[in-house]
Design an enzyme around this catalytic site. Structure first.
Site, mmCIF file in Angstrom:
data_model
loop_
_atom_site.group_PDB
_atom_site.id
_atom_site.type_symbol
_atom_site.label_atom_id
_atom_site.label_comp_id
_atom_site.label_asym_id
_atom_site.label_seq_id
_atom_site.Cartn_x
_atom_site.Cartn_y
_atom_site.Cartn_z
ATOM 1 N N ARG A 10 0.979 -1.250 -0.213
ATOM 2 C CA ARG A 10 0.178 0.266 0.128
ATOM 3 C C ARG A 10 0.386 1.133 0.108
ATOM 4 N NH1 ARG A 10 -4.189 -1.931 5.228
ATOM 5 N NH2 ARG A 10 -4.331 -3.523 4.341
ATOM 6 N N TYR A 35 11.967 4.882 -0.509
ATOM 7 C CA TYR A 35 10.825 5.756 -0.248
ATOM 8 C C TYR A 35 12.190 7.175 -0.365
ATOM 9 C CZ TYR A 35 7.133 3.032 1.131
ATOM 10 O OH TYR A 35 6.170 2.483 1.183
ATOM 11 N N ARG A 79 6.986 8.375 7.565
ATOM 12 C CA ARG A 79 6.816 9.740 8.081
ATOM 13 C C ARG A 79 7.324 10.079 9.438
ATOM 14 N NH1 ARG A 79 0.624 9.455 5.944
ATOM 15 N NH2 ARG A 79 0.622 11.357 7.460
ATOM 16 N N ASP A 97 -0.050 5.086 1.132
ATOM 17 C CA ASP A 97 -1.335 5.796 2.032
ATOM 18 C C ASP A 97 -1.688 6.984 1.027
ATOM 19 O OD1 ASP A 97 -0.750 4.212 4.258
ATOM 20 O OD2 ASP A 97 0.733 5.660 4.610
#
Lengths: 276, 276
Positions: free
Chosen positions: B53, B113, B202, B55
């Protein structure tokens, strides 16, 4: 005590129906006026005067406006106050208190626009709102050869959208450049002139891309100046690639004109007649 | 004849409620499935399997998915066909026909990321959807000193959002870097690991920014691994700055692990136990 404020702003034009106020539309002017009038807390409505319109979807890196504010607020506090009230797609990047003789529109003697063309085959999701897109082959050398045809004073009747209310279609371009940016797969145009007609930059860019794709002869601009026929420069590049980059006043504008004169001796007589 | 297709895609996450299908929501998976099923024109529904996934609001430069398609379509035609049907905020950047043993999720052994932090005082209108924003002073040297604490195998229980359904919070980070980009007034983080928990990147970025602002000691990560308490790493950096940059399979994933081992000899035993 009323003071006149000159503000320079950047905005993402995507969600604005252009600069100028229109009924029922979200425009840069209406968003600014809402913030300024909320700050003033007076009954007298404060109007924002922009350097000129930008169309729906067109971006700005250095749009300029002025307004008269009835309280004595330092320029830096005005900048911070406005930014705290404005939505995130607009930012005041500079604020100055100026003499009451300053006028954002009447004193703007030169403007610089940038146009970004993305050359990818498919549209890059991160560029779709911030570039125009041209997927066909381009011979950048052809475009570079055409650029000098834009500099100078010309009748741009072939490059004005039908909605224009301008009395004259004669404008002077001081500088016209194109940068090939292979790292970003982009072509970046810049045009600096004494003023631009409705959609003029976007029609010029579309014509330059057709020259680059060899659909038109390199010097087709010279023919288009002569024919004064909008139907012959058919395409208009999308608003998403266009940025109002800078508006020049006073000394700065004079330097731009002087530089253009030095680099293009032949333009002197033509340009002189355009400058007040 | 049914073939399995591996697609690599970029998307602007702004208008997606994340990757995974959810009722009544516009998600990447549902938009992809709509396009693929429209192409197949069969009654049998084709499901898209993503690498994992992302977000709501999170972007991708190299998300990977696979699906089985009932017709014999060359990979290049599939890429062009899908791009012509998909909305402009998603782009298929690569398409390959792969063996039926390939699985976008189960075979994804490493992911990278990126997180972009804009450091301007006010929010840049052109970056508001594509960066996180931190306007307070940052000592980048402090952040650089903290980064090695992230590399290795750790229990990230302090860095997982409450909605996580992961059985274990132990993950391995192979690489963690920060680049200061003064020209763009940005800090750019990259994290490469064997997998990341819900909101982990995050929360790590928010904690790193607090270290840079001297609100936390430089080596606070070591303490946070120990306490296993989400309430102590309070902040979560906004989704707008986060990009799934790359998903690694097979040989490529093995090389990433090997490189991490070479650079961090002490991690060998810990990392070995994490790799199947």
């Amino acid at each position: 005590m009323t003071s006149r404020y000159k503000i320079t702003m950047a905005y993402d034009g995507t969600h604005f129906a252009g600069f100028q106020s229109q009924p029922e539309q979200r425009t840069v002017q209406s968003v600014l006026e809402k913030a300024v009038n909320k700050m003033s807390k007076l009954n007298e409505y404060i109007t924002i005067f922009g350097s000129g319109r930008t169309d729906s979807g067109v971006h700005a890196l250095g749009q300029v406006a002025h307004f008269d504010f009835p309280h004595d607020v330092p320029a830096d506090s005005m900048l911070r106050g406005l930014n705290s009230m404005l939505p995130l797609d607009i930012e005041i990047v500079d604020c100055q208190i100026v003499p009451e003789t300053f006028h954002a529109r009447y004193e703007a003697h030169a403007k610089r626009y940038m146009y970004r063309v993305s050359r990818s085959w498919f549209i890059d999701p991160f560029k779709r709102l911030y570039t125009g897109h041209y997927k066909y082959p381009l011979d950048v050398e052809r475009i570079k050869q055409a650029m000098p045809d834009l500099v100078g004073t010309h009748d741009f009747s072939s490059f004005v959208a039908s909605g224009s209310q301008a009395r004259s279609h004669v404008r002077t371009i001081y500088e016209a450049t194109v940068e090939d940016d292979p790292a970003n797969n982009e072509l970046v145009f810049e045009f600096c002139g004494n003023g631009f007609l409705y959609n003029q930059v976007r029609i010029m860019v579309a014509t330059l891309l057709e020259i680059g794709n060899a659909r038109r002869p390199i010097h087709d601009f010279l023919r288009l100046y002569d024919v004064k026929d909008r139907n012959q420069a058919r395409e208009t590049a999308p608003a998403s690639g266009l940025y109002l980059k800078e508006v020049y006043y006073g000394q700065q504008a004079q330097e731009i004109v002087a530089k253009a004169l030095l680099q293009n001796q032949g333009l002197r007589s033509k340009i002189d007649s355009q400058i007040k």
